[in-house]
Design an enzyme around this catalytic site. Structure first.
Site, PDB file in Angstrom:
ATOM      1  N   HIS A  56       0.847  -1.202   0.000  1.00 31.14           N
ATOM      2  CA  HIS A  56       0.000   0.000   0.000  1.00 31.14           C
ATOM      3  C   HIS A  56       0.878   1.245   0.000  1.00 31.14           C
ATOM      4  CE1 HIS A  56       0.833  -0.503   4.279  1.00 31.14           C
ATOM      5  NE2 HIS A  56       0.288   0.667   4.570  1.00 31.14           N
ATOM      6  N   HIS A  58       1.413   3.976   1.833  1.00 29.81           N
ATOM      7  CA  HIS A  58       1.980   4.747   2.949  1.00 29.81           C
ATOM      8  C   HIS A  58       3.504   4.818   2.865  1.00 29.81           C
ATOM      9  CE1 HIS A  58      -1.795   4.391   5.722  1.00 29.81           C
ATOM     10  NE2 HIS A  58      -1.868   5.404   4.879  1.00 29.81           N
ATOM     11  N   ASP A  60       5.907   4.827   4.934  1.00 30.30           N
ATOM     12  CA  ASP A  60       6.777   3.909   5.683  1.00 30.30           C
ATOM     13  C   ASP A  60       6.827   2.522   5.031  1.00 30.30           C
ATOM     14  OD1 ASP A  60       4.068   3.572   6.526  1.00 30.30           O
ATOM     15  OD2 ASP A  60       4.713   2.581   8.363  1.00 30.30           O
ATOM     16  N   HIS A  61       6.133   2.347   3.900  1.00 29.54           N
ATOM     17  CA  HIS A  61       6.212   1.111   3.114  1.00 29.54           C
ATOM     18  C   HIS A  61       6.784   1.348   1.716  1.00 29.54           C
ATOM     19  CE1 HIS A  61       3.731  -1.420   5.903  1.00 29.54           C
ATOM     20  NE2 HIS A  61       3.495  -0.198   6.348  1.00 29.54           N
ATOM     21  N   HIS A 112      -7.507  -0.232   5.548  1.00 28.84           N
ATOM     22  CA  HIS A 112      -6.439   0.613   6.092  1.00 28.84           C
ATOM     23  C   HIS A 112      -6.149   1.727   5.083  1.00 28.84           C
ATOM     24  CE1 HIS A 112      -2.754   1.631   8.248  1.00 28.84           C
ATOM     25  NE2 HIS A 112      -2.046   1.444   7.151  1.00 28.84           N
ATOM     26  N   ASP A 133      -0.287  -3.777   6.335  1.00 26.99           N
ATOM     27  CA  ASP A 133      -0.903  -3.271   7.567  1.00 26.99           C
ATOM     28  C   ASP A 133      -2.382  -3.646   7.661  1.00 26.99           C
ATOM     29  OD1 ASP A 133       1.554  -2.180   7.976  1.00 26.99           O
ATOM     30  OD2 ASP A 133       0.912  -0.087   7.918  1.00 26.99           O
ATOM     31  N   HIS A 171       4.596  -4.436  10.799  1.00 31.31           N
ATOM     32  CA  HIS A 171       5.043  -3.745  12.016  1.00 31.31           C
ATOM     33  C   HIS A 171       5.144  -4.684  13.215  1.00 31.31           C
ATOM     34  CE1 HIS A 171       4.505   0.443  10.540  1.00 31.31           C
ATOM     35  NE2 HIS A 171       3.548  -0.096   9.806  1.00 31.31           N
TER      36      HIS A 171
END
Length: 260
Positions: A56, A58, A60-61, A112, A133, A171
């Site tokens: 996805h 975001h 942080d990915h 999410h 996530d 995570h």
């Protein structure tokens, strides 16, 4: 088939995992939010990356993709319709891909984010799932872009995979997830045992991921919204005058966690 090996995980930021998968056909990473740990590894091991799997959009990915793919030679797989522009191999529900000799099927799991997908491989009887996530060890992602109903449907898709599926999420949130789960499902003996095990792992600075789907089904409240005891607890917690159905239970549990 290729001998598959989940060779390594890199910690990124405070609690992200970047998964590195190797076969004799190549090397891929999943959700590289940061390029540095991957670059350091490639430099040390003198190896070359061929593919990146994105679940996805975001940051942080996805934050490390541009740097890792500075030559634009890599296959960057990710969801169709993603707002992340670095994807050059777009995927949707039911697609099948073969990457470094591993067959993955694509499961759309919005909630999410709207563009969220999971990568599932039967992996010759040792199935694996990269679920970003959506499903966490002991929990699930927050509902940021989708609806509670979408998220619940997405988890129900993952719930029916083989019980011996290894679950690789994005995570290390397991302890806080399990602490919350104990509030929702306090009588659950499996859950108490799991919490103690994960506490030991974390005290020794060890990862609690991957998890097994079989364990999630016994201990993760977001996969247990059909459970009578959880439904009764939700009913009491929110002063409902009727027993909540499964999707109401999911929404209430997620809101409880968001406000915990």
């Amino acid at each position: 088939g290729s001998e598959m090996c989940i060779r390594d995980s890199f910690k990124a930021f405070t609690d992200n995992y970047i998964w590195l998968v190797a076969t004799n056909e190549g090397l891929l990473v999943v959700d590289p939010g940061d390029s540095k740990p991957v670059e350091d590894f490639l430099e040390k091991s003198n190896e070359v990356l061929s593919d990146i799997l994105i679940t996805h959009h975001h940051f942080d990915h996805t934050g490390g993709v541009e740097k890792l793919n500075s030559q634009s030679l890599l296959n960057v797989y990710g969801p169709t319709g993603s707002i992340f522009t670095g994807i050059n191999r777009k995927l949707k529900e039911g697609d099948s891909i073969n990457v470094i000799g591993i067959d993955f099927s694509i499961i759309e799991v919005p909630g999410h984010t709207l563009d969220h997908i999971a990568y599932y491989s039967e992996n010759e009887g040792e199935p694996i799932l990269f679920c970003g996530d959506t499903l966490f060890a002991g929990g699930c992602g927050r509902v940021f872009e989708g609806t509670y109903e979408q998220m619940h449907n997405s988890l129900n898709k993952l719930k029916i995979l083989p019980e011996n599926t290894k679950v690789y999420c994005g995570h290390e949130y397991t302890l806080s997830n399990l602490r919350f789960a104990l509030e929702v499902d306090a009588e659950n003996i499996f859950l108490k045992d799991r919490y103690e095990e994960c506490l030991d792992l974390r005290n020794n600075d060890q990862a609690t991921i991957p998890s097994l789907l079989e364990i999630e089904l016994k201990t993760n409240p977001f996969l247990r919204c059909d459970n009578r005891i959880i439904q009764e607890n939700i009913m009491q917690k929110f002063n409902l005058n009727a027993m909540p159905v499964e999707k109401e239970t999911f929404k209430a549990t997620r809101e409880w966690k968001d406000n915990a």
